[in-house]
Design a protein around this motif. Structure first.
Motif, PDB file in Angstrom:
ATOM      1  N   VAL A  55       0.854  -1.188   0.000  1.00  0.00           N
ATOM      2  CA  VAL A  55       0.000   0.000   0.000  1.00  0.00           C
ATOM      3  C   VAL A  55       0.893   1.242   0.000  1.00  0.00           C
ATOM      4  CG1 VAL A  55      -1.711   1.293   1.339  1.00  0.00           C
ATOM      5  CG2 VAL A  55      -1.889  -1.191   1.167  1.00  0.00           C
ATOM      6  N   THR A  56       0.529   2.244  -0.781  1.00  0.00           N
ATOM      7  CA  THR A  56       1.306   3.482  -0.825  1.00  0.00           C
ATOM      8  C   THR A  56       0.664   4.531   0.065  1.00  0.00           C
ATOM      9  OG1 THR A  56       1.990   3.015  -3.095  1.00  0.00           O
ATOM     10  CG2 THR A  56       2.264   5.270  -2.324  1.00  0.00           C
ATOM     11  N   ARG A 106      -3.123   5.191   6.358  1.00  0.00           N
ATOM     12  CA  ARG A 106      -3.679   4.243   5.389  1.00  0.00           C
ATOM     13  C   ARG A 106      -5.187   4.443   5.226  1.00  0.00           C
ATOM     14  NH1 ARG A 106      -2.426  -1.735   4.490  1.00  0.00           N
ATOM     15  NH2 ARG A 106      -0.450  -1.127   5.431  1.00  0.00           N
ATOM     16  N   THR A 110      -5.045  11.253   0.828  1.00  0.00           N
ATOM     17  CA  THR A 110      -4.214  10.908  -0.328  1.00  0.00           C
ATOM     18  C   THR A 110      -3.641   9.499  -0.261  1.00  0.00           C
ATOM     19  OG1 THR A 110      -2.241  11.877   0.691  1.00  0.00           O
ATOM     20  CG2 THR A 110      -3.561  13.313  -0.738  1.00  0.00           C
ATOM     21  N   SER A 111      -3.625   8.873   0.915  1.00  0.00           N
ATOM     22  CA  SER A 111      -3.029   7.543   1.052  1.00  0.00           C
ATOM     23  C   SER A 111      -3.967   6.448   0.575  1.00  0.00           C
ATOM     24  CB  SER A 111      -2.625   7.289   2.507  1.00  0.00           C
ATOM     25  OG  SER A 111      -1.523   8.098   2.853  1.00  0.00           O
ATOM     26  N   GLU A 112      -3.367   5.390   0.051  1.00  0.00           N
ATOM     27  CA  GLU A 112      -4.128   4.260  -0.473  1.00  0.00           C
ATOM     28  C   GLU A 112      -4.509   3.294   0.647  1.00  0.00           C
ATOM     29  OE1 GLU A 112      -1.494   2.593  -3.389  1.00  0.00           O
ATOM     30  OE2 GLU A 112      -1.654   4.336  -4.695  1.00  0.00           O
TER      31      GLU A 112
END
Length: 143
Positions: A55-56, A106, A110-112
Motif C-alpha cells: 500500500v502506498t 492508510r 491521499t493515502s491508499e
C-alpha cells in the motif's frame, strides 16, 4: 433553574475559538517577518512510501533550505495532512531547524488502502520512522 454547565461550556467554546485563531496564522512572533521565514522552507507534497503489503502512503515534507542534517518530527493523521491546523505548526518548527513530515494514514485522503482505526498504525508508523534514511532529504534521526 439555570444550568450550571453553561459558563463552563461558554468558556470552552471561547477557548477553542481563540486556539483556532492562533493556530490559523502561520506568522512568526514578529509581524511582517513571516514571508521571509517561509522563503526558507522547502516543501515536498505527496512523497510516496510503500508499506510491507504494497500500500502506498503519502506524506508532505517541510524542511529548511539547507543541506545540513536536522532532527525530524513525524505526524501521521487520519484527518488530512494538508489542513491548516496540521500545517500551521510547521512554520514555527522548520525555522527552529526541524524537518516536519506529515502523513495521511492508510485509507485516508491521499493515502491508499482501507482505513481501519488503529489496525495498521504500529506497522505503518514503524516503516515510516525506520525508512527515514530513504527519504530524498538530508535528515538526522527522528525526534
Amino acid at each position: 433553574m439555570k444550568n450550571s454547565r453553561t459558563p463552563l461550556l461558554s468558556a470552552l467554546a471561547i477557548g477553542f475559538a481563540l486556539a483556532s485563531i492562533s493556530l490559523s496564522s502561520p506568522q512568526t512572533e514578529a509581524q511582517g517577518t513571516s514571508l521571509e521565514a517561509h522563503a526558507d522552507i522547502l516543501i515536498q507534497h505527496d512523497v510516496p512510501m510503500k508499506t510491507r503489503d504494497g500500500v502506498t502512503l503519502y506524506a508532505d515534507i517541510y524542511r529548511p533550505k539547507s543541506s545540513d542534517k536536522f532532527p525530524v518530527i513525524l505526524m501521521r493523521t487520519p484527518y488530512d495532512k494538508s489542513v491548516n491546523w496540521a500545517v500551521s505548526p510547521v512554520y514555527k518548527m522548520v525555522p527552529a531547524r526541524y524537518v516536519v513530515i506529515i502523513q495521511d494514514v492508510r485509507g485516508r485522503y491521499t493515502s491508499e488502502g482501507e482505513w481501519y482505526p488503529f489496525r495498521h498504525e504500529q506497522a505503518d508508523g514503524s516503516i515510516l520512522s525506520n525508512g527515514l534514511p530513504r527519504f530524498p532529504i538530508p535528515m538526522a534521526k527522528s525526534a
